[in-house]
Design an enzyme around this catalytic site. Structure first.
Site, PDB file in Angstrom:
ATOM      1  N   SER A 427       0.830  -1.202   0.000  1.00  0.00           N
ATOM      2  CA  SER A 427       0.000   0.000   0.000  1.00  0.00           C
ATOM      3  C   SER A 427       0.866   1.255   0.000  1.00  0.00           C
ATOM      4  CB  SER A 427      -0.927  -0.002   1.209  1.00  0.00           C
ATOM      5  OG  SER A 427      -0.185  -0.116   2.394  1.00  0.00           O
ATOM      6  N   TRP A 555      -9.449 -12.460  10.762  1.00  0.00           N
ATOM      7  CA  TRP A 555     -10.027 -11.123  10.956  1.00  0.00           C
ATOM      8  C   TRP A 555     -11.510 -11.048  10.603  1.00  0.00           C
ATOM      9  CZ3 TRP A 555      -5.191  -7.902   8.976  1.00  0.00           C
ATOM     10  CH2 TRP A 555      -4.274  -7.821  10.032  1.00  0.00           C
ATOM     11  N   GLU A 659       8.859  -7.952   9.264  1.00  0.00           N
ATOM     12  CA  GLU A 659       9.187  -6.743  10.015  1.00  0.00           C
ATOM     13  C   GLU A 659      10.470  -6.993  10.791  1.00  0.00           C
ATOM     14  OE1 GLU A 659       5.920  -5.012  12.245  1.00  0.00           O
ATOM     15  OE2 GLU A 659       7.252  -4.838  13.953  1.00  0.00           O
ATOM     16  N   HIS A 688       6.146   2.587  11.101  1.00  0.00           N
ATOM     17  CA  HIS A 688       5.205   3.092  12.108  1.00  0.00           C
ATOM     18  C   HIS A 688       5.564   4.479  12.586  1.00  0.00           C
ATOM     19  CE1 HIS A 688       4.692  -1.306  12.213  1.00  0.00           C
ATOM     20  NE2 HIS A 688       3.427  -0.958  12.282  1.00  0.00           N
TER      21      HIS A 688
HETATM   22  C1  MET Z   1      -0.700  -5.339   7.682  1.00  0.00           C
HETATM   23  S1  MET Z   1       0.188  -6.021   6.351  1.00  0.00           S
HETATM   24  C2  MET Z   1      -0.286  -5.015   5.052  1.00  0.00           C
HETATM   25  C3  MET Z   1      -0.019  -5.595   3.722  1.00  0.00           C
HETATM   26  C4  MET Z   1      -0.656  -4.840   2.607  1.00  0.00           C
HETATM   27  N1  MET Z   1      -0.229  -5.340   1.349  1.00  0.00           N
HETATM   28  C5  MET Z   1      -0.275  -3.377   2.745  1.00  0.00           C
HETATM   29  O1  MET Z   1       0.734  -3.000   2.219  1.00  0.00           O
HETATM   30  O2  MET Z   1      -0.969  -2.611   3.373  1.00  0.00           O
END
Ligand code: MET
Ligand SMILES: [Zn+2]
Length: 746
Positions: A427, A555, A659, A688
């Site tokens: 994203s 989820w 991560e 973050h």
């Molecule tokens: C919480 S992992 C998120 C992966 C998703 N492809 C993004 O880049 O938002």
């Protein structure tokens, strides 16, 4: 007479009133007194909803988090906050302020609720500050509630804490227990014979096994306090190994989760032969389906045979915090589906129905309705789809054709990426404009052409930027997605979405999980249009972006009338088909995100193997149609792989991005030691934070990684997706990332 109880009730409010007043207060648009007014109104209203329940929870309400309330009540305040008091202190602990970082927050057992983690050290000096708790009790008494009082138990409180100096947190137990004793004494002096539900869910986990030794010393003390009745309550799993000690402590009652605690029944004789009063959690506090009341009756009849009915309460398996508030706002749900659902308010009715039937009250009409609803679900054609079931039954292909070693050769030939290829997790920034556009489209305020053009413009800019800075593997940026699970849920058959099914995630934050209620299938391609459009704009490789089956399940609220395995298989097949369509449309790399993979881990070690096996199976199936030359990536956003590295390997992805930026290279050593063969993309900067990492610092980070893993298998990328960041942060950060990689390549 059998009586009824509720373990805890959602506090955010049916219209999320608590959320909105808190957020107004935090932005200085409301006074604290207004927050308290709303809080009192909510409590009154919630007590009123529960007026037919024999024992209603008091002190399940709080402004931010109940663990936080205990931190304040026992004065477990880290030094940096000591100059603060009252609400300023409370919210600074929860959220930090301009100069102080907040306490940590982490998942509450295996739910999607997050609690504030107590931060202790050997110097922590507990002292009782009971004001909030006493106020709660007095307020409930004023409102004539049939009450029991809820507390988190001292053993669980410590087990969920962290110490900042490596000291043993259980060295603090005696001191903490002394303060609990004072508190219990105060509560009993206000209301004689008060029932105190002391929650010790740590004993539902394998971690609790080493802590059983503390039960008797602590609870024997509690049971000797005058004028109160202690109810030792666990939930989310069985806690069979504590029963003996609980009994020997001489306390009054025990709460057991008969929905998720498969083995709780085993201890029935022990409980029956003791003096304990049993709080039988039989109504599912974590799922949204109407109970099968006949089955519940059958089950409780078994309990009744052994336990005197004056010693038996029926109620929820855990707090109703984990389900949405009420069905009354769900005007857009299919009527059939709605009739199979039960949110918090509706669960209250189930509890009283059950109690009444057990006590011989004639409620045959209501029982009939329940039977009919469940019957119609079993046979409904909106749930059971022949074609989906046939496909699952006749499956023959469960995984990819070649081994990783064979595949990767073909892929490297085909894809020709350089060493240390650069990419992102998917994203790009979600701007306000983008959100407004998506909402307007959903509401029908703009037509599909305007919307599509807008999304395409975003993709165009995104691709152009990535080309400019010379990233190797590009993404389209996910502008069409609000959420990585919701997006796919909306495109798949078998999912439904509520209008108001909010569940508290932490503080004022709520989520609205999709309802997976039926056989799942994919009526049409879900991402192909956007990805192929993005690919058409560039000669570079465009990475397709999907969410994996395990994350989709973890989820969502998942149907309970089918095995998890079959549900996961159905979802996996839908993803497999999408991969197939993408690769046939010329997409060469596809990422299947499993962000919530680790979250689904069971609380008890004995269940881990099953979870891992079924998760591996689902993931492998979801990628089973990928050609050997199609490179499958996956992404997981956390950093503790010690225990699960073999499982990750067994998922058989070609590349995994993880991560690492916040946890350093220790993590990568695990990949090395485990002999992990596939390619790895350790995040080289923390997304973050708004901070822009410099070229030098990323070069250093890459060098450090290269000490542990060989450059032939390394990818360079950020920690996670960039959707919560701003373009001003993302642009220079990624530019620096590419530059740093180029320096490291020579
Ligand atoms: C919480 S992992 C998120 C992966 C998703 N492809 C993004 O880049 O938002
Ligand atoms: Zn992530």
């Amino acid at each position: 007479m059998i009586k009824s109880f509720v373990t805890g009730f959602p506090r955010i409010g049916e219209k999320r009133e608590l959320k909105f007043i808190l957020e107004k207060f935090w932005t200085k648009k409301a006074e604290f007194s207004e927050v308290l007014e709303v809080a009192n109104e909510l409590k009154k209203r919630h007590y009123n909803y529960q007026k037919d329940i024999d024992l209603v929870s008091v002190n399940d309400f709080c402004l931010y988090d109940i663990m936080l309330d205990h931190i304040v009540a026992f004065n477990a305040i880290p030094k940096r906050f000591c100059h603060l008091k009252d609400e300023e202190l409370y919210f600074a602990l929860a959220r930090g302020n301009s100069s102080l970082h907040a306490l940590e927050m982490t998942k509450w057992f295996n739910t999607n609720y997050h609690y504030i983690v107590p931060e202790l050290s050997k110097d922590t000096k507990f002292s009782l500050n009971s004001k909030k708790f006493i106020d709660e009790l007095n307020f409930a008494i004023e409102n004539r509630v049939n009450l029991k009082f809820n507390l988190i138990g001292p053993i669980t409180f410590l087990a969920l804490s962290k110490t900042i100096d490596d000291s043993d947190k259980f060295d603090l137990l005696d001191d903490l227990v002394a303060e609990y004793e004072k508190l219990l004494g105060e509560l009993a002096s206000i209301k004689k014979d008060i029932i105190i539900q002391i929650e010790e869910p740590i004993f539902s986990t394998s971690k609790g096994e080493n802590l059983v030794k503390f039960i008797k010393p602590v609870y024997t003390k509690f049971s000797s306090i005058k004028d109160l009745k202690i109810l030792f309550s666990t939930y989310f799993e069985h806690s069979t190994n504590v029963i003996k000690d609980v009994i020997e402590s001489g306390i009054w009652g025990i709460g057991q989760d008969y929905v998720y605690g498969k083995f709780c029944e085993k201890c029935l004789d022990l409980i029956a032969n003791s003096n304990l009063t049993l709080f039988a959690g039989v109504i599912d506090g974590r799922n949204i389906w109407k109970s099968d009341i006949s089955k519940k009756l059958e089950f409780i009849s078994k309990l009744k045979e052994k336990i005197n009915q004056n010693r038996l309460y029926v109620g929820t398996s855990c707090s109703l915090l984990h389900v949405p508030f009420s069905l009354k706002y769900e005007d857009n749900l299919d009527e059939n589906l709605k009739n199979w659902l039960s949110f918090a308010i509706e669960k209250l009715d189930e509890i009283t129905l059950l109690r009444d039937l057990l006590n011989g009250v004639d409620r045959s009409d209501d029982l009939d309705k329940n039977i009919k609803a469940n019957q119609s679900r079993k046979t409904s054609t909106i749930v059971h789809k022949k074609s989906v079931r046939n496909r699952v039954e006749n499956l023959t292909k469960f995984q990819r054709d070649l081994s990783f070693e064979e595949r990767i050769k073909i892929q490297r030939d085909e894809l020709k990426y350089p060493i240390l290829p650069t990419t992102t997790i998917g994203s790009f920034p979600q701007t306000t404009e983008l959100r407004q556009m998506r909402n307007a489209y959903k509401k029908g305020l703009i037509d599909s052409e305007v919307y599509t053009n807008h999304i395409k413009d975003y993709i165009k800019d995104c691709v152009k930027f990535q080309e400019e800075i010379d990233l190797d593997v590009l993404v389209h940026g996910e502008p069409e997605r609000n959420d990585m699970v919701e997006y796919f849920g909306e495109m798949l058959d078998g999912f439904a979405f509520t209008s108001n099914g909010w569940v508290q995630s932490y503080g004022s934050r709520c989520v609205k999980p999709p309802l997976l209620y039926a056989d799942v299938s994919r009526p049409a391609a879900m991402t192909v249009e956007w990805i192929t459009y993005a690919q058409s704009l560039t000669q570079k490789i465009m990475k397709g972006m999907l969410t994996g089956p395990v994350t989709i399940l973890n989820w969502s609220f998942v149907r309970d009338d089918e095995s998890k395995d079959i549900v996961a298989t159905q979802v996996a097949l839908a993803i497999a088909d999408e991969i197939n369509d993408l690769q046939n449309a010329g997409i060469k790399i596809i990422q299947v995100d499993e962000a919530a993979f680790k979250e689904g881990y069971p609380l008890r070690d004995e269940n881990i193997k099953d979870y891992e096996n079924s998760s591996i199976k689902a993931f492998k199936l979801s990628t089973s149609l990928a050609f050997p030359k199609t490179q499958i990536h996956t992404h997981m956003c956390y950093s503790e792989f010690n225990d699960i590295i073999k499982t990750i390997e067994a998922m058989d992805a070609d590349v995994i991005s993880i991560e690492t930026a916040r946890s350093g290279n220790e993590l990568l050593k695990i990949f090395k030691e485990a002999g992990y063969k596939a390619e790895v993309g350790p995040g080289i900067y923390d997304i973050h934070s708004p901070r822009i990492p410099s070229v030098e610092e990323m070069v250093k980070q890459i060098e450090a990684i290269l000490e542990v893993l060989p450059k032939e298998r390394l990818w360079i990328n950020p920690d996670c997706g960039l959707k919560t960041r701003k373009w001003e942060e993302v642009k220079p950060s990624l530019k620096n990332l590419v530059e740093a990689t180029k320096i490291s390549r020579v």
